[in-house]
Design a protein around this motif. Structure first.
Motif, PDB file in Angstrom:
ATOM      1  N   VAL A 265       0.852  -1.195   0.000  1.00  0.00           N
ATOM      2  CA  VAL A 265       0.000   0.000   0.000  1.00  0.00           C
ATOM      3  C   VAL A 265       0.884   1.240   0.000  1.00  0.00           C
ATOM      4  O   VAL A 265       1.768   1.380   0.850  1.00  0.00           O
TER       5      VAL A 265
ATOM      6  N   ASP B 144      -0.722   4.535  -0.596  1.00  0.00           N
ATOM      7  CA  ASP B 144      -1.553   5.607  -0.053  1.00  0.00           C
ATOM      8  C   ASP B 144      -2.963   5.081   0.160  1.00  0.00           C
ATOM      9  O   ASP B 144      -3.354   4.074  -0.434  1.00  0.00           O
ATOM     10  N   VAL B 145      -3.709   5.764   1.029  1.00  0.00           N
ATOM     11  CA  VAL B 145      -5.073   5.354   1.361  1.00  0.00           C
ATOM     12  C   VAL B 145      -5.997   6.566   1.267  1.00  0.00           C
ATOM     13  O   VAL B 145      -5.657   7.651   1.744  1.00  0.00           O
TER      14      VAL B 145
ATOM     15  N   SER C  34     -10.336   7.867   1.330  1.00  0.00           N
ATOM     16  CA  SER C  34     -11.708   7.540   1.662  1.00  0.00           C
ATOM     17  C   SER C  34     -12.606   8.310   0.706  1.00  0.00           C
ATOM     18  O   SER C  34     -12.495   9.527   0.587  1.00  0.00           O
TER      19      SER C  34
ATOM     20  N   THR D 165     -13.241   2.802   1.154  1.00  0.00           N
ATOM     21  CA  THR D 165     -11.813   3.054   1.271  1.00  0.00           C
ATOM     22  C   THR D 165     -11.067   2.503   0.062  1.00  0.00           C
ATOM     23  O   THR D 165     -11.315   1.382  -0.369  1.00  0.00           O
TER      24      THR D 165
ATOM     25  N   ALA E  20      -7.227   1.746  -1.466  1.00  0.00           N
ATOM     26  CA  ALA E  20      -5.791   1.590  -1.240  1.00  0.00           C
ATOM     27  C   ALA E  20      -5.108   1.622  -2.598  1.00  0.00           C
ATOM     28  O   ALA E  20      -5.524   0.925  -3.522  1.00  0.00           O
ATOM     29  N   THR E  21      -4.072   2.450  -2.728  1.00  0.00           N
ATOM     30  CA  THR E  21      -3.353   2.538  -3.993  1.00  0.00           C
ATOM     31  C   THR E  21      -1.970   1.940  -3.852  1.00  0.00           C
ATOM     32  O   THR E  21      -1.395   1.905  -2.769  1.00  0.00           O
TER      33      THR E  21
ATOM     34  N   LYS F 156     -10.577   3.846   6.696  1.00  0.00           N
ATOM     35  CA  LYS F 156      -9.304   4.457   6.311  1.00  0.00           C
ATOM     36  C   LYS F 156      -8.268   4.332   7.427  1.00  0.00           C
ATOM     37  O   LYS F 156      -7.078   4.140   7.161  1.00  0.00           O
TER      38      LYS F 156
ATOM     39  N   LEU G 276      -5.840   1.121   7.532  1.00  0.00           N
ATOM     40  CA  LEU G 276      -4.760   0.918   6.569  1.00  0.00           C
ATOM     41  C   LEU G 276      -3.690   1.984   6.726  1.00  0.00           C
ATOM     42  O   LEU G 276      -4.000   3.148   6.934  1.00  0.00           O
TER      43      LEU G 276
ATOM     44  N   SER H 299       0.288   3.280   5.023  1.00  0.00           N
ATOM     45  CA  SER H 299       1.263   3.127   3.949  1.00  0.00           C
ATOM     46  C   SER H 299       2.301   2.092   4.401  1.00  0.00           C
ATOM     47  O   SER H 299       2.784   2.149   5.526  1.00  0.00           O
TER      48      SER H 299
END
Length: 130
Positions: free
Chosen positions: A49, A51-52, A54, A60, A62-63, A119, A122, A124
């Motif tokens: 992960v 970045d996170v 909302s 949510t 997750a990128t 959010k 999670l 990073s």
């Protein structure tokens, strides 16, 4: 007082020396490199992960970049932190560069919409896997 720069030490990464070594042994194999995708079982999905976010009304997201395997909408995934399981979720959406996808594979930068995850759950550096 010495002028050390006049007595130049040989550079271990000298391009000309590296090129000569490559030409002298053209059929030699590259050094064994341990990659993340080699450490996971075949077909497994792994995404650290980055970045996170909302999204109001959706949930949510997750990128990150998928390092191994594939993920698709509807997959059950596990979220781990430092090797310890944090939560389980289901992927309800996959998006890459503002395009909705059904399947994403290793090397893709994606955002995963996760069901039932807040959010705050999670961070990073967490890992999403299957």
């Amino acid at each position: 007082m010495g002028w050390k720069f006049w007595k130049r030490e040989p550079n271990p990464m000298d391009p000309q020396q590296l090129l000569n070594q490559a030409h002298s042994a053209p059929n030699s194999s590259p050094q064994d490199v341990q990659r993340v995708q080699d450490a996971v079982p075949a077909g497994a999905f792994v995404m650290p992960v980055e970045d996170v976010f909302s999204i109001t009304g959706r949930g949510t997201v997750a990128t990150g970049r998928i390092t191994a395997g594939t993920v698709q909408v509807g997959d059950q995934v596990m979220i781990t932190r430092a090797g310890q399981q944090v939560a389980m979720s289901r992927v309800t959406g996959v998006e890459a560069f503002r395009k909705n996808l059904t399947v994403a594979s290793a090397g893709d930068n994606v955002g995963l919409l996760l069901e039932g995850i807040d959010k705050s759950q999670l961070l990073s550096g967490d890992v999403i896997s299957r």
